[in-house]
Design an enzyme around this catalytic site. Structure first.
Site, short mmCIF file in Angstrom:
data_model
loop_
_atom_site.label_atom_id
_atom_site.label_comp_id
_atom_site.label_asym_id
_atom_site.label_seq_id
_atom_site.Cartn_x
_atom_site.Cartn_y
_atom_site.Cartn_z
N SER A 147 0.83 -1.20 0.00
CA SER A 147 0.00 0.00 0.00
C SER A 147 0.87 1.25 0.00
CB SER A 147 -0.90 0.01 1.25
OG SER A 147 -1.50 1.27 1.44
N TYR A 164 -1.84 -1.13 10.40
CA TYR A 164 -2.02 -1.48 9.00
C TYR A 164 -0.81 -1.06 8.17
CZ TYR A 164 -4.01 -1.24 4.25
OH TYR A 164 -4.24 -1.38 2.90
#
Length: 285
Positions: free
Chosen positions: A175, A188
């Site tokens: 990401s 995350y």
């Protein structure tokens, strides 16, 4: 300015069928061909969002595909329908990627369905849970996020690897948060940073003896079920507003990165690398 209507889902990883507007994840404009003819693939988190678009794109290029998903049976069935319509064979396996025993069982079932060989493994399943105050982040949440996002990649890759011949490809979903951070998604973002290290290290580990390429894709703000199932209505409505293109990306706009990295002809000189479909954010990494 709102990019989509305010909305929220109270369950993760969320359902694409409940989103407004529906994401573009069916690769309707992808012409298809034979780049992956005769190839076989496993995609975790393949029921919706980026995973769905990748699965359908692979099928349009000639591959048979097994998707792993959690509880989103309606989304998975729709993805399978499109895989078959694209000319591929498809199979879905439901379970928790954070459970190493499930990873082993799923790998065995997938390998049997695919005829004993896996040419492409896409590690894509993930979850995220915002927390405004890091001092209050739940320990159980941190453990859960790491199990799903990075440990699941270890376990599934380890289980599938013995069935991957020379010339195979592994593609990991990281990401943009791995590179620019996120104050609300510390756990995350940390897992996504670990995935970058996992990708680079595994690429070195698997090339000399196995000639398996390992690469990654680091999407920016993409309109997937993970967004309304993670954030409140206001934050969801503005998703994508912080990038130069000033909009969220669609799964169909990210999937071509995976198709390129899966293609043994077009990406033959690529391993240990990460592609960045993120709407214009420069990450220098």
């Amino acid at each position: 300015m709102a990019k989509q209507p305010p909305q929220h889902q109270d369950h993760q990883p969320g359902s694409e069928a409940e989103m407004t507007p529906r994401p573009r994840s069916f690769m309707e404009d992808w012409p298809g061909g034979d780049a992956l003819a005769g190839k076989t693939a496993i995609i975790s988190g393949g029921d919706s969002g980026i995973g769905r678009a990748v699965a359908i794109g692979f099928a349009k290029e000639g591959a048979d595909v097994v998707i792993l998903h959690k509880e989103e049976h309606e989304d998975a069935a729709e993805t399978l329908r499109h895989i078959v319509e694209a000319g591929g064979r498809g199979h879905a396996i439901a379970g928790d990627i954070g459970d190493p025993q499930f990873c082993a069982r799923a790998a065995a079932e997938a390998v049997e369905f695919l005829g004993g060989r896996v040419d492409i493994l896409v590690n894509n399943a993930a979850e995220q849970h915002p927390c405004d105050d890091f001092a209050e982040i739940p320990i159980g949440q941190v453990d859960r996020t790491f199990r799903t996002n990075i440990l699941g990649m270890f376990w599934l890759t380890k289980a599938v690897l013995p069935h991957m011949p020379k010339g195979s490809a592994i593609i990991n979903s990281t990401s943009v948060t791995a590179y620019k951070g996120s104050p609300q998604l510390v756990d995350y973002a940390s897992t996504k940073g670990a995935i970058v290290g996992f990708t680079r290290s595994l690429a070195l580990a698997l090339w000399e003896d196995r000639q398996i390429r390992v690469n990654g894709v680091a999407p920016g703000p993409i309109w997937t079920p993970l967004i309304p199932s993670s954030f409140g209505e206001e934050r969801t409505s503005k998703h994508g507003s912080g990038v130069p293109m000033d909009r969220p990306g669609q799964p169909d706009e990210v999937a071509p990165c995976y198709l390129f990295l899966a293609d043994p002809l077009r990406s033959s000189y690529m391993t240990g690398q990460v592609l960045h479909p993120n709407g214009g954010t420069v990450v220098n990494g």
